[in-house]
Design a protein around this motif. Structure first.
Motif, PDB file in Angstrom:
ATOM      1  N   SER A 206       0.830  -1.204   0.000  1.00  0.00           N
ATOM      2  CA  SER A 206       0.000   0.000   0.000  1.00  0.00           C
ATOM      3  C   SER A 206       0.871   1.264   0.000  1.00  0.00           C
ATOM      4  O   SER A 206       0.454   2.304  -0.500  1.00  0.00           O
ATOM      5  N   PHE A 207       2.072   1.180   0.553  1.00  0.00           N
ATOM      6  CA  PHE A 207       2.991   2.327   0.512  1.00  0.00           C
ATOM      7  C   PHE A 207       3.602   2.471  -0.875  1.00  0.00           C
ATOM      8  O   PHE A 207       3.779   3.563  -1.384  1.00  0.00           O
ATOM      9  N   ASP A 210       1.564   4.142  -4.118  1.00  0.00           N
ATOM     10  CA  ASP A 210       1.443   5.580  -4.385  1.00  0.00           C
ATOM     11  C   ASP A 210       2.757   6.332  -4.259  1.00  0.00           C
ATOM     12  O   ASP A 210       2.770   7.560  -4.182  1.00  0.00           O
ATOM     13  N   VAL A 211       3.834   5.578  -4.255  1.00  0.00           N
ATOM     14  CA  VAL A 211       5.127   6.189  -3.967  1.00  0.00           C
ATOM     15  C   VAL A 211       5.509   7.249  -5.013  1.00  0.00           C
ATOM     16  O   VAL A 211       6.259   8.191  -4.726  1.00  0.00           O
ATOM     17  N   ARG A 213       3.192   9.183  -6.631  1.00  0.00           N
ATOM     18  CA  ARG A 213       2.204  10.257  -6.661  1.00  0.00           C
ATOM     19  C   ARG A 213       2.062  10.984  -5.337  1.00  0.00           C
ATOM     20  O   ARG A 213       1.769  12.160  -5.279  1.00  0.00           O
ATOM     21  N   ASP A 214       2.204  10.215  -4.243  1.00  0.00           N
ATOM     22  CA  ASP A 214       1.939  10.772  -2.923  1.00  0.00           C
ATOM     23  C   ASP A 214       3.260  11.037  -2.174  1.00  0.00           C
ATOM     24  O   ASP A 214       3.954  10.103  -1.790  1.00  0.00           O
ATOM     25  N   PRO A 215       3.578  12.318  -1.977  1.00  0.00           N
ATOM     26  CA  PRO A 215       4.840  12.666  -1.321  1.00  0.00           C
ATOM     27  C   PRO A 215       4.934  12.079   0.089  1.00  0.00           C
ATOM     28  O   PRO A 215       6.037  11.774   0.559  1.00  0.00           O
ATOM     29  N   ASP A 216       3.783  11.910   0.760  1.00  0.00           N
ATOM     30  CA  ASP A 216       3.803  11.337   2.113  1.00  0.00           C
ATOM     31  C   ASP A 216       4.245   9.879   2.083  1.00  0.00           C
ATOM     32  O   ASP A 216       5.027   9.441   2.927  1.00  0.00           O
ATOM     33  N   ASP A 217       3.728   9.123   1.117  1.00  0.00           N
ATOM     34  CA  ASP A 217       4.119   7.718   1.007  1.00  0.00           C
ATOM     35  C   ASP A 217       5.599   7.592   0.653  1.00  0.00           C
ATOM     36  O   ASP A 217       6.292   6.702   1.143  1.00  0.00           O
ATOM     37  N   THR A 221       8.240   5.775   3.062  1.00  0.00           N
ATOM     38  CA  THR A 221       9.066   4.691   2.528  1.00  0.00           C
ATOM     39  C   THR A 221      10.546   5.007   2.721  1.00  0.00           C
ATOM     40  O   THR A 221      11.328   4.162   3.163  1.00  0.00           O
ATOM     41  N   GLN A 245       8.508   2.941  -9.993  1.00  0.00           N
ATOM     42  CA  GLN A 245       8.572   2.555  -8.576  1.00  0.00           C
ATOM     43  C   GLN A 245       9.901   1.867  -8.290  1.00  0.00           C
ATOM     44  O   GLN A 245      10.549   2.126  -7.277  1.00  0.00           O
TER      45      GLN A 245
END
Ligand code: C2E
Ligand code: MG
Ligand code: MG
Ligand code: MG
Length: 276
Positions: A206-207, A210-211, A213-217, A221, A245
């Protein structure tokens, strides 16, 4: 009127619930003896080293071909096996078969030292002596301990940390590597690493999803990789589905990866093809 509706509603739910219970009971009955009937088999998903994309191992994933319903999702039947206790019979069969296969790879492809990674459920960890079982399976199959990795989920290690720690210590002393699966999904993941000795963590897919697209993920990571490395722990990424990825994970220093972009779970036969 409302009373009637309420009554019907209640009846509907209890019937739906009965059906769900019934389905599980039936599945449990069908699962009993499935291994002996040849309905259960192992698929192998290749694991690669990120730095040079070298094939380093395979995760053994259980598959169930039901005689009437066809392939049943592992997320469904593993849960039934766990709840019913059947996993205590099936788990050792999986371990034995995976180690026998891995030993055969070594025999057939000299110099090949790929590991096999086996999922062990919470119940297998709690009941029975996993370390003794592993010891027995390694000696009967001839597979060196370094050729076996054990994957545990965070939920498996929660609770009885003292017992689990000493069990894991025995496995690691024997030379078997222990990985924490689906890492990051539990609510207290990081604190466990202090008390439960493991060789690696598998970052939950799940991390990874979106690695890009999502800066938080990406930040999480990256932080998991840095933290694990500072503890001397290997990091494996699950669910790599895109080249981008793979690239970003390699850039951030992640050690190993698996996922559909690198290779789907496949038959033992097809995995041998990769080795050859
Ligand atoms: P897991 O150990 O986290 O295994 C990884 C799951 O992700 C596998 O699902 C695999 O097919 C899937 N996967 C791999 N690469 C990708 C990808 O790129 N994208 C996506 N979307 N998925 C990917 P599978 O085979 O359905 O297994 C589900 C779970 O069932 C496993 O999760 C594991 O927890 C459990 N399981 C499977 N075999 C065994 C077993 O022999 N014993 C026990 N106790 N559990 C098992
Ligand atoms: Mg796993
Ligand atoms: Mg996983
Ligand atoms: Mg998972």
């Amino acid at each position: 009127q409302a009373k009637v509706a309420g009554k019907n509603c209640h009846r509907f739910y209890s019937r739906a619930m009965d059906q769900a219970v019934e389905r599980r009971v039936r599945m449990e009955q069908d699962l009993r003896g499935a291994w002996e009937r040849g309905e259960l088999s192992l698929a192998y998903q290749p694991v690669y080293r990120l730095q040079d994309r070298r094939l380093v191992g395979a995760e053994a994933l259980l598959r169930w071909q039901h005689p009437e319903h066809g392939a049943v999702a592992p997320s469904v039947f593993i849960d039934v096996a766990e709840q019913s206790g059947l996993i205590e019979t099936i788990g050792p069969q999986v371990l034995r078969a995976a180690c026998a296969d891995a030993m055969q790879w070594r025999r057939d492809f000299p110099g090949c030292d790929v590991f096999v990674s086996v999922n062990v459920s919470p119940r297998q960890l709690r009941n029975g002596d996993l370390a003794a079982l592993v010891d027995h399976v390694l000696s009967t199959t001839g597979l060196p301990a370094a050729g076996l990795h054990i994957e545990l989920t965070e939920t498996a290690v929660i609770g009885d940390e003292v017992r689990v720690s000493s069990l894991l210590a025995r496995l690691r002393d024997a030379g078997v590597k222990v990985w924490l699966d689906d890492f990051g999904t539990g609510f207290s993941g990081l604190s466990h690493l202090r008390r439960v000795p493991v060789d690696g963590v598998k970052i939950d897919r799940s991390f990874i999803a979106d690695v890009l697209r999502d800066p938080d993920d990406l930040a999480l990571t990256t932080a998991i990789i840095a933290m694990a490395h500072s503890l001397g722990i290997t990091v494996v990424a699950e669910g790599v589905e895109k080249e981008g990825q793979y690239d970003v994970l390699r850039e951030r220093g992640c050690d190993l990866a698996q996922g559909y972009w690198l290779g789907h779970p496949m038959t033992g036969q097809d995995f041998r093809g990769l080795l050859g």
